[in-house]
Design a protein around this motif. Structure first.
Motif, PDB file in Angstrom:
ATOM      1  N   LEU A 260      23.148  20.152  50.462  1.00  0.00           N
ATOM      2  CA  LEU A 260      22.602  21.446  50.880  1.00  0.00           C
ATOM      3  C   LEU A 260      21.194  21.583  50.322  1.00  0.00           C
ATOM      4  N   SER A 261      20.236  21.792  51.211  1.00  0.00           N
ATOM      5  CA  SER A 261      18.848  21.975  50.779  1.00  0.00           C
ATOM      6  C   SER A 261      18.714  23.234  49.928  1.00  0.00           C
ATOM      7  N   ALA A 262      17.794  23.211  49.000  1.00  0.00           N
ATOM      8  CA  ALA A 262      17.500  24.408  48.201  1.00  0.00           C
ATOM      9  C   ALA A 262      16.680  25.414  49.006  1.00  0.00           C
ATOM     10  N   GLU A 263      16.099  24.961  50.090  1.00  0.00           N
ATOM     11  CA  GLU A 263      15.277  25.840  50.934  1.00  0.00           C
ATOM     12  C   GLU A 263      16.168  26.667  51.859  1.00  0.00           C
ATOM     13  N   ASN A 264      15.668  27.806  52.264  1.00  0.00           N
ATOM     14  CA  ASN A 264      16.362  28.608  53.286  1.00  0.00           C
ATOM     15  C   ASN A 264      15.371  28.918  54.408  1.00  0.00           C
ATOM     16  N   ASN A 265      14.729  27.866  54.885  1.00  0.00           N
ATOM     17  CA  ASN A 265      13.715  28.025  55.941  1.00  0.00           C
ATOM     18  C   ASN A 265      14.024  27.146  57.144  1.00  0.00           C
ATOM     19  N   GLY A 266      15.295  26.784  57.312  1.00  0.00           N
ATOM     20  CA  GLY A 266      15.668  25.878  58.397  1.00  0.00           C
ATOM     21  C   GLY A 266      15.423  26.500  59.763  1.00  0.00           C
ATOM     22  N   ARG A 267      14.863  25.685  60.622  1.00  0.00           N
ATOM     23  CA  ARG A 267      14.671  26.070  62.020  1.00  0.00           C
ATOM     24  C   ARG A 267      15.484  25.057  62.803  1.00  0.00           C
ATOM     25  N   ALA A 268      16.200  25.517  63.837  1.00  0.00           N
ATOM     26  CA  ALA A 268      16.990  24.566  64.622  1.00  0.00           C
ATOM     27  C   ALA A 268      16.053  23.558  65.264  1.00  0.00           C
ATOM     28  N   GLN A 269      16.577  22.368  65.562  1.00  0.00           N
ATOM     29  CA  GLN A 269      15.769  21.316  66.189  1.00  0.00           C
ATOM     30  C   GLN A 269      15.452  21.680  67.630  1.00  0.00           C
ATOM     31  N   SER A 270      14.290  21.225  68.079  1.00  0.00           N
ATOM     32  CA  SER A 270      14.013  21.086  69.501  1.00  0.00           C
ATOM     33  C   SER A 270      14.231  22.386  70.269  1.00  0.00           C
TER      34      SER A 270
ATOM     35  N   PHE B 284      31.081  22.430  61.127  1.00  0.00           N
ATOM     36  CA  PHE B 284      30.088  23.501  61.111  1.00  0.00           C
ATOM     37  C   PHE B 284      30.429  24.579  62.141  1.00  0.00           C
ATOM     38  N   ALA B 285      30.732  24.135  63.361  1.00  0.00           N
ATOM     39  CA  ALA B 285      30.984  25.102  64.437  1.00  0.00           C
ATOM     40  C   ALA B 285      32.256  25.901  64.168  1.00  0.00           C
ATOM     41  N   TYR B 286      33.283  25.201  63.687  1.00  0.00           N
ATOM     42  CA  TYR B 286      34.535  25.891  63.363  1.00  0.00           C
ATOM     43  C   TYR B 286      34.314  26.918  62.261  1.00  0.00           C
ATOM     44  N   PHE B 287      33.607  26.480  61.226  1.00  0.00           N
ATOM     45  CA  PHE B 287      33.329  27.367  60.093  1.00  0.00           C
ATOM     46  C   PHE B 287      32.590  28.613  60.565  1.00  0.00           C
ATOM     47  N   ALA B 288      31.554  28.405  61.353  1.00  0.00           N
ATOM     48  CA  ALA B 288      30.736  29.532  61.812  1.00  0.00           C
ATOM     49  C   ALA B 288      31.556  30.467  62.702  1.00  0.00           C
ATOM     50  N   ALA B 289      32.480  29.880  63.464  1.00  0.00           N
ATOM     51  CA  ALA B 289      33.269  30.686  64.398  1.00  0.00           C
ATOM     52  C   ALA B 289      34.398  31.448  63.722  1.00  0.00           C
ATOM     53  N   GLN B 290      34.869  30.952  62.599  1.00  0.00           N
ATOM     54  CA  GLN B 290      35.956  31.624  61.874  1.00  0.00           C
ATOM     55  C   GLN B 290      35.437  32.539  60.771  1.00  0.00           C
TER      56      GLN B 290
ATOM     57  N   ALA C  61      28.118  32.016  51.905  1.00  0.00           N
ATOM     58  CA  ALA C  61      28.954  31.386  52.945  1.00  0.00           C
ATOM     59  C   ALA C  61      28.412  29.998  53.278  1.00  0.00           C
ATOM     60  N   ILE C  62      27.095  29.862  53.363  1.00  0.00           N
ATOM     61  CA  ILE C  62      26.489  28.552  53.642  1.00  0.00           C
ATOM     62  C   ILE C  62      26.817  27.565  52.519  1.00  0.00           C
ATOM     63  N   ARG C  63      26.805  28.080  51.276  1.00  0.00           N
ATOM     64  CA  ARG C  63      27.162  27.184  50.155  1.00  0.00           C
ATOM     65  C   ARG C  63      28.610  26.718  50.284  1.00  0.00           C
ATOM     66  N   GLU C  64      29.459  27.632  50.752  1.00  0.00           N
ATOM     67  CA  GLU C  64      30.855  27.230  50.978  1.00  0.00           C
ATOM     68  C   GLU C  64      30.926  26.134  52.049  1.00  0.00           C
ATOM     69  N   LEU C  65      30.204  26.315  53.151  1.00  0.00           N
ATOM     70  CA  LEU C  65      30.140  25.266  54.184  1.00  0.00           C
ATOM     71  C   LEU C  65      29.624  23.962  53.579  1.00  0.00           C
ATOM     72  N   GLY C  66      28.619  24.110  52.733  1.00  0.00           N
ATOM     73  CA  GLY C  66      28.056  22.932  52.065  1.00  0.00           C
ATOM     74  C   GLY C  66      29.099  22.178  51.266  1.00  0.00           C
TER      75      GLY C  66
ATOM     76  N   SER D 280      33.623  35.248  58.498  1.00  0.00           N
ATOM     77  CA  SER D 280      33.286  36.649  58.745  1.00  0.00           C
ATOM     78  C   SER D 280      31.838  36.947  58.359  1.00  0.00           C
ATOM     79  N   ALA D 281      31.134  35.921  57.905  1.00  0.00           N
ATOM     80  CA  ALA D 281      29.756  36.149  57.435  1.00  0.00           C
ATOM     81  C   ALA D 281      28.854  36.614  58.577  1.00  0.00           C
ATOM     82  N   ASP D 282      27.917  37.469  58.224  1.00  0.00           N
ATOM     83  CA  ASP D 282      26.855  37.878  59.157  1.00  0.00           C
ATOM     84  C   ASP D 282      25.596  37.131  58.736  1.00  0.00           C
TER      85      ASP D 282
END
Ligand SMILES: [Zn+2]
Ligand SMILES: [Zn+2]
Ligand SMILES: [Zn+2]
Ligand SMILES: [Zn+2]
Lengths: 449, 449
Positions: B375-385, B436-442, B360-365, B444-446
């Motif tokens: 899209l980063s190859a890493e899957n270790n993202g931490r939100a900012q701040s 991003f927000a629309y995608f995440a809100a619509q 799903a993230i790749r689709e957003l990408g 069905s990915a968990d």
């Protein structure tokens, strides 16, 4: 060799010119002089303690650099004390503003001024309204200086700084606040000289930083009244005569000691920042250029005179005094140039000489071309700043134009500090001034004809 | 269409996503919000009058922007008062210095401190000397932050700001003075939070502007003693509990109202500048993104929650309080991101999600790629701040990396003003957050799996 054949210099002199170019390009002397001045003296407004230190510094440096003669010539004037300047928006949305008094401004009342703002986009707009129509208001001129490589945005902007307070007073305003004459976007205001006029009320005048002018505009755009508080404690002590001095040093000519090649810069600076650019650059360049020539085994034919003028910022007092003091020998000044502008490399030279000596200037142009200097097709060059007064008095002159794109980011601000100097451009410009001075001192050309 | 086939969004939703992109790219809303905040409120340090105004501003704006629910949640802490900070070099060459107290610093004695300077190039150098060897001295750390597109020069530099006063006190110093953590060359110092430690003496701590640090270094390089005067009147009123608030607004999901897509920014700012970049940019982006989605004919499936955190600058107090208050429902936060960094365009997104939702993230990408987002190859993202605290508590997150090359020219300074916002980059970044927000809100990915 990249030098083409010419007539003014013989082949030995051409070799020496090339050696001087190489010496100047390898030397860090001009930078070191600016480092020394900004670190050990700092700012040096006419009549201030810094001014006194700068005179001692310049005399000592010239002696240490081997000048044949070093002396000072007194220049008197008044000493303006900046004091403090504070401003904030009172309503509708309170904000502290970054502000500087313009040089020469009177103080506000001790309790400051609180008044509504009358906004004008240009000085012409302010001029266009009826006299006495701004009673009880602060006039705000928001004109923004534009950025150009040759700094030509300064002219249209600086009129408000110089004459704005007189015009605002004629309209009845209680103070003038203007957008700084500067091209940066820092919360740092630009000062500079302003003038009052006989029979027109002296009102306080101050400059806002560009972002603060934006903020004031954004509050005005909302359509309601905007009120401002301004408090300035500046003063000129009219009772006290401030004494400064032109500092002059020479390498005496070997054949024609009475013919003078004049290199100018100004020793004073505004009382904010360190005067690294304005005019530390010029001081470093002309002192280093003369020193490099003075290191040759023989003095050139003509005398090379370095003049560090006093009190340029407060009205060219040093230059005016010099013209007065040297009236009788002004016709012995065979060619002159000042440096008081720009951080970047010189890209053009514009002579202001007699038509018969243009061939010699073309020859100089060929020597300087490899350093990126184009010879202007015009022959109307006036020396910069102080030396312009000598040009006006008939001295043949060259005006060197530098890349001035970033000069007005820092001009007359706290930000005029050593880190803004571009060492590579400075080296090249110093080499150009060294070669120019040597050429003029060895050439047999009579630049008046 | 530049969108490739995907699975998370159906074709109608993809059309809507494209429409949202177009809406966001044409809208000036995020800029207008920053203009409004910086013009009508200005800076807003935790517990200050500006903070109180900002909370009212945010609640009113959210209501005006049509949020379904708007509320505040109290956050308490202490209020630090900056007072004044003055410094000058006493000897060998007197100069006034541009200095700011670090956030949280104690005051000097009322008469200030005059002491010789002990210079260290890095915090490690200061750490390496014996304890109690700096009695009667001011420690000066001159480490200079380097410029990088991803702002990675901040990490190695900020340690001195946060821990320098503790280390200097352990060495016996009477104060810490450091070069500002910043990449500019302006006579404007950078503030930011510093920490004390139990059982270690609290000494005053301040940052010099970069040119002032250069000047101090140049005097030190001459080899003799350099003495400094420092006077800080800052204080924390330990008796007074300051109250602020997280301001929260929602567009309620149409199908899964209890599943939350979280968009964060922080409402507070340092008490210098207008907090236009830090974090006006984030405030404008997340409020505008949610509003654009709220203007659709139907709410997306999941709830979009905008959280404007209190008191980030003084220690993430709002974020910590949010995690505490929402402990029971943190697992309903399906995906989150904050914006609290950078003026320039987003060039990369790094997810921190469950492996099964990477498709799903790749689709957003793919949807964001036309806007320049890799899209980063890493899957270790931490939100900012602030939102990093929610990431740490298990919330799936995305970290968007912007061009941060110029952010630290202005960070935590008087220069953090509206004119530094880049409207075009802001539009694009707002479009990215909207999508991003629309995608995440619509979707069905968990994102936890
Ligand atoms: Zn000048
Ligand atoms: Zn000047
Ligand atoms: Zn922030
Ligand atoms: Zn911050």
């Amino acid at each position: 060799s990249s030098f083409v054949a010419g007539q003014a210099l013989n082949s030995e002199q051409k070799t020496q010119l090339k050696q001087l170019q190489s010496t100047a390009l390898q030397s860090q002397l001009s930078y070191q002089l600016i480092e020394s001045l900004t670190t050990e003296v700092g700012h040096r407004l006419m009549g201030s303690a810094g001014d006194e230190k700068a005179i001692i510094w310049a005399v000592n440096k010239m002696k240490a650099l081997g000048f044949d003669k070093v002396w000072t010539e007194p220049v008197t004037g008044s000493y303006w004390l900046r004091g403090t300047a504070k401003a904030h928006i009172v309503a509708p949305y309170p904000h502290d503003l970054v502000v500087l008094a313009l040089g020469g401004s009177v103080a506000t009342a001790e309790s400051g001024i609180t008044a509504n703002v009358a906004h004008f986009e240009t000085l012409a707009d302010l001029q266009a309204i009826p006299d006495n129509s701004l009673e009880g208001k602060i006039a705000f001129v928001s004109y923004q200086m534009t950025r150009h490589i040759d700094g030509n945005g300064y002219g249209p902007a600086v009129g408000t700084r110089v004459n704005g307070a007189v015009v605002a007073a004629q309209k009845g305003a209680s103070a003038l606040v203007m957008r700084s004459v500067g091209t940066d976007n820092n919360r740092i205001a630009h000062t500079g000289i302003m003038r009052y006029q006989d029979k027109v009320k002296k009102i306080p005048a101050a400059a806002l930083s560009n972002p603060d002018a934006d903020l004031l505009l954004n509050q005005l755009k909302r359509g309601g009244e905007v009120s401002l508080y301004l408090n300035i404690t500046a003063r000129t002590d009219a009772e006290v005569v401030a004494t400064s001095a032109n500092v002059i040093g020479e390498f005496t000519g070997s054949e024609k000691p009475d013919e003078i090649v004049a290199l100018g810069a100004h020793l004073d600076s505004w009382d904010v920042g360190a005067g690294a650019l304005d005019d530390g650059l010029g001081i470093g360049m002309v002192m280093a250029a003369a020193h490099h020539i003075g290191q040759l085994p023989q003095r050139p034919k003509r005398t090379i005179r370095v003049i560090l003028f006093a009190a340029e910022e407060v009205g060219l007092l040093g230059a005016k005094q010099y013209v007065k003091d040297h009236q009788a020998e002004l016709d012995t000044h065979v060619l002159g140039a000042e440096w008081d502008f720009g951080i970047g490399r010189i890209y053009k030279m514009t002579p202001g000489v007699g038509a018969q000596s243009l061939n010699a200037i073309r020859e100089l142009g060929q020597y300087l071309a490899p350093l990126g200097v184009a010879l202007s097709a015009e022959n109307n060059g006036r020396a910069q700043s102080d030396m312009g007064a000598l040009s006006d008095a008939g001295m043949p002159s060259i005006n060197f134009s530098p890349d001035g794109e970033h000069y007005f980011d820092y001009h007359h601000t706290e930000n005029d500090t050593l880190d803004k100097v571009q060492p590579e451009a400075l080296k090249i410009n110093t080499a150009i001034y060294t070669m120019f001075a040597y050429f003029a001192a060895q050439s047999s050309a009579d630049f008046r004809h």
